[in-house]
Scaffold this motif. Structure first.
Motif, mmCIF file in Angstrom:
data_model
loop_
_atom_site.group_PDB
_atom_site.id
_atom_site.type_symbol
_atom_site.label_atom_id
_atom_site.label_comp_id
_atom_site.label_asym_id
_atom_site.label_seq_id
_atom_site.Cartn_x
_atom_site.Cartn_y
_atom_site.Cartn_z
ATOM 1 N N ALA A 214 0.835 -1.207 0.000
ATOM 2 C CA ALA A 214 0.000 0.000 0.000
ATOM 3 C C ALA A 214 0.872 1.260 0.000
ATOM 4 O O ALA A 214 0.554 2.240 -0.687
ATOM 5 N N GLN A 215 1.963 1.237 0.746
ATOM 6 C CA GLN A 215 2.858 2.396 0.778
ATOM 7 C C GLN A 215 3.507 2.623 -0.584
ATOM 8 O O GLN A 215 3.693 3.775 -1.005
ATOM 9 N N ASP A 216 3.835 1.538 -1.291
ATOM 10 C CA ASP A 216 4.386 1.663 -2.644
ATOM 11 C C ASP A 216 3.365 2.289 -3.596
ATOM 12 O O ASP A 216 3.738 2.994 -4.541
ATOM 13 N N LEU A 217 2.081 2.022 -3.346
ATOM 14 C CA LEU A 217 1.012 2.592 -4.167
ATOM 15 C C LEU A 217 0.639 4.004 -3.714
ATOM 16 O O LEU A 217 -0.220 4.639 -4.314
ATOM 17 N N ASP A 218 1.265 4.467 -2.623
ATOM 18 C CA ASP A 218 1.024 5.801 -2.067
ATOM 19 C C ASP A 218 -0.424 5.975 -1.603
ATOM 20 O O ASP A 218 -1.059 7.002 -1.851
ATOM 21 N N ILE A 219 -0.952 4.951 -0.940
ATOM 22 C CA ILE A 219 -2.294 5.038 -0.363
ATOM 23 C C ILE A 219 -2.224 4.691 1.123
ATOM 24 O O ILE A 219 -1.312 3.992 1.562
ATOM 25 N N GLU A 220 -3.182 5.196 1.884
ATOM 26 C CA GLU A 220 -3.234 4.926 3.317
ATOM 27 C C GLU A 220 -3.927 3.595 3.581
ATOM 28 O O GLU A 220 -4.611 3.043 2.703
ATOM 29 N N THR A 221 -3.760 3.084 4.808
ATOM 30 C CA THR A 221 -4.309 1.774 5.158
ATOM 31 C C THR A 221 -5.185 1.867 6.408
ATOM 32 O O THR A 221 -4.927 2.664 7.312
ATOM 33 N N LEU A 222 -6.219 1.052 6.417
ATOM 34 C CA LEU A 222 -7.132 0.941 7.554
ATOM 35 C C LEU A 222 -7.274 -0.531 7.914
ATOM 36 O O LEU A 222 -7.608 -1.362 7.062
ATOM 37 N N ALA A 223 -7.009 -0.874 9.173
ATOM 38 C CA ALA A 223 -7.206 -2.235 9.673
ATOM 39 C C ALA A 223 -8.505 -2.283 10.469
ATOM 40 O O ALA A 223 -8.669 -1.535 11.442
ATOM 41 N N CYS A 224 -9.410 -3.142 10.047
ATOM 42 C CA CYS A 224 -10.687 -3.306 10.744
ATOM 43 C C CYS A 224 -10.631 -4.529 11.662
ATOM 44 O O CYS A 224 -9.644 -5.265 11.676
ATOM 45 N N ASN A 225 -11.692 -4.727 12.393
ATOM 46 C CA ASN A 225 -11.821 -5.905 13.245
ATOM 47 C C ASN A 225 -10.756 -5.959 14.340
ATOM 48 O O ASN A 225 -10.361 -7.045 14.785
ATOM 49 N N VAL A 226 -10.264 -4.790 14.773
ATOM 50 C CA VAL A 226 -9.284 -4.735 15.862
ATOM 51 C C VAL A 226 -10.023 -4.983 17.177
ATOM 52 O O VAL A 226 -10.957 -4.256 17.509
ATOM 53 N N GLU A 231 -3.294 -6.014 19.441
ATOM 54 C CA GLU A 231 -3.446 -5.849 17.996
ATOM 55 C C GLU A 231 -3.271 -4.388 17.614
ATOM 56 O O GLU A 231 -2.579 -4.062 16.638
ATOM 57 N N HIS A 232 -3.928 -3.512 18.373
ATOM 58 C CA HIS A 232 -3.855 -2.071 18.097
ATOM 59 C C HIS A 232 -2.410 -1.591 18.131
ATOM 60 O O HIS A 232 -1.946 -0.892 17.220
ATOM 61 N N THR A 233 -1.672 -1.984 19.164
ATOM 62 C CA THR A 233 -0.285 -1.541 19.325
ATOM 63 C C THR A 233 0.601 -2.040 18.192
ATOM 64 O O THR A 233 1.379 -1.276 17.598
ATOM 65 N N LEU A 234 0.469 -3.329 17.856
ATOM 66 C CA LEU A 234 1.326 -3.891 16.814
ATOM 67 C C LEU A 234 1.005 -3.286 15.452
ATOM 68 O O LEU A 234 1.904 -2.993 14.653
ATOM 69 N N GLY A 247 -12.577 -3.409 19.678
ATOM 70 C CA GLY A 247 -11.604 -3.120 20.708
ATOM 71 C C GLY A 247 -11.413 -1.634 20.942
ATOM 72 O O GLY A 247 -10.853 -1.230 21.964
ATOM 73 N N ILE A 248 -11.847 -0.836 19.995
ATOM 74 C CA ILE A 248 -11.785 0.619 20.115
ATOM 75 C C ILE A 248 -13.172 1.151 20.470
ATOM 76 O O ILE A 248 -13.355 1.805 21.490
ATOM 77 N N VAL A 249 -14.148 0.846 19.661
ATOM 78 C CA VAL A 249 -15.541 1.169 19.965
ATOM 79 C C VAL A 249 -16.417 0.375 18.997
ATOM 80 O O VAL A 249 -16.102 0.232 17.821
ATOM 81 N N SER A 250 -17.510 -0.179 19.502
ATOM 82 C CA SER A 250 -18.436 -0.960 18.681
ATOM 83 C C SER A 250 -19.357 -0.025 17.897
ATOM 84 O O SER A 250 -19.504 1.157 18.246
ATOM 85 N N PRO A 251 -19.997 -0.522 16.830
ATOM 86 C CA PRO A 251 -20.968 0.301 16.104
ATOM 87 C C PRO A 251 -22.076 0.794 17.035
ATOM 88 O O PRO A 251 -22.543 0.047 17.900
ATOM 89 N N MET A 252 -22.471 2.055 16.845
ATOM 90 C CA MET A 252 -23.435 2.691 17.741
ATOM 91 C C MET A 252 -24.505 3.417 16.946
ATOM 92 O O MET A 252 -24.277 3.796 15.785
ATOM 93 N N PRO A 253 -25.659 3.659 17.570
ATOM 94 C CA PRO A 253 -26.660 4.539 16.950
ATOM 95 C C PRO A 253 -26.106 5.954 16.807
ATOM 96 O O PRO A 253 -25.094 6.309 17.433
ATOM 97 N N LEU A 254 -26.783 6.753 16.039
ATOM 98 C CA LEU A 254 -26.290 8.091 15.712
ATOM 99 C C LEU A 254 -26.060 8.952 16.946
ATOM 100 O O LEU A 254 -25.001 9.585 17.082
ATOM 101 N N ASP A 255 -27.022 8.985 17.869
ATOM 102 C CA ASP A 255 -26.882 9.873 19.028
ATOM 103 C C ASP A 255 -25.701 9.457 19.911
ATOM 104 O O ASP A 255 -24.953 10.302 20.410
#
Length: 279
Positions: A214-226, A231-234, A247-255
């Motif tokens: 991804a870095q060679d393609l000059d695009i950013e990366t997002l890891a899901c399912n952390v 996992e977050h630290t590594l 592990g960060i925050v689960s899906p939530m309603p809008l409010d």
């Protein structure tokens, strides 16, 4: 004259169904739109909020349905895009910093040559700038050569000012091709590579290779399912730009999401003020 009494021995007949007869309604289907923030590993800032549609079928009715019927019902079309834009409008009013929402495009939207024009009209209706929307291509596009319609619609969306991402990066042989032809700026890495990456040496090596690609393609990366702090630290150490998961925050309603965003921004501001006081 008194009416003739019915014959008890006469066969029972069922009256024909007419247009005025009540029709058994289909199983009630509930759909709601949840939201899950993603975090920058470089600054801790909220770098995006993903739309997470959830479908439910009333179990009282679905118990007698076949698997095929349940599958059809769970994929009923709801106006997720309108919910997304409405939420984005609320975030813009309540958040002091710009918020980008990740909206997963459907196959039908990618095959509609007029989708970009329709989306532009909707953005104007909600008084939103296209840059506030990050449109995510489905992971299936990593497995097959990109169709001309997909490339054309993607280029129209880019020209309009939206950013693009691809789901399932590293899950198929055409990841690089879809990134280059469609102008993808964010690679959402195949979620199975994230699970236990801090404990599995081979998975860590594969993940490092994907990050390097991804870095060679000059695009950013997002890891899901952390799911864990390990996992977050590594993932941060390996150079992944953004993380997301329960592990960060689960899906939530809008409010609840709006409240979480506000609290997170307050924590960041406090940390920055403490850090500036040290030096």
């Amino acid at each position: 004259m008194r009416p003739k009494a019915p014959d008890a021995n006469a066969p029972v007949t069922t009256p024909p169904i007419t247009s005025s007869d009540p029709i058994t309604p289909p199983p009630p289907q509930y759909a709601r739109t949840l939201f899950q923030p993603q975090i920058s590993t470089h600054s801790g800032a909220i770098s995006g909020i993903s739309v997470v549609p959830r479908f439910h079928i009333d179990t009282q009715f679905s118990s007698g349905m076949s698997d095929l019927e349940k599958g059809s019902a769970s994929h009923c079309k709801v106006d997720i895009l309108t919910d997304t834009l409405r939420a984005l409008r609320i975030f813009y009013k309540s958040s002091p910093t710009p918020v980008v929402i990740n909206y997963k495009l459907s196959t039908a939207e990618l095959e509609d040559p007029r989708f970009a024009a329709k989306l532009e009209w909707e953005l104007e209706r909600f008084d939103l700038h296209p840059s506030s929307l990050r449109l995510v291509l489905p992971s299936q596009h990593c497995k097959h050569p990109p169709q001309q319609t997909t490339v054309s619609v993607s280029n129209d969306l880019k020209a309009m000012g939206c950013s693009l991402a691809i789901n399932g990066f590293a899950s198929g042989p055409h990841c690089v091709e879809i990134v280059e032809k469609c102008g993808v700026e964010l690679a959402i890495i195949e979620p199975t590579l994230t699970m236990g990456v801090d404990r599995n040496t081979n998975r860590r090596r594969i993940f490092s290779t994907v990050i390097a690609m991804a870095q060679d393609l000059d695009i950013e990366t997002l890891a899901c399912n952390v799911r864990t702090a390990g996992e977050h630290t590594l993932l941060s150490q390996l150079g992944c730009d953004h993380v997301q998961g329960d592990g960060i925050v689960s899906p939530m309603p809008l409010d609840e999401t709006a409240a979480w965003v506000r609290i997170h921004l307050e924590k960041l501001a406090h940390l920055h003020s403490v850090g500036s006081g040290i030096y």
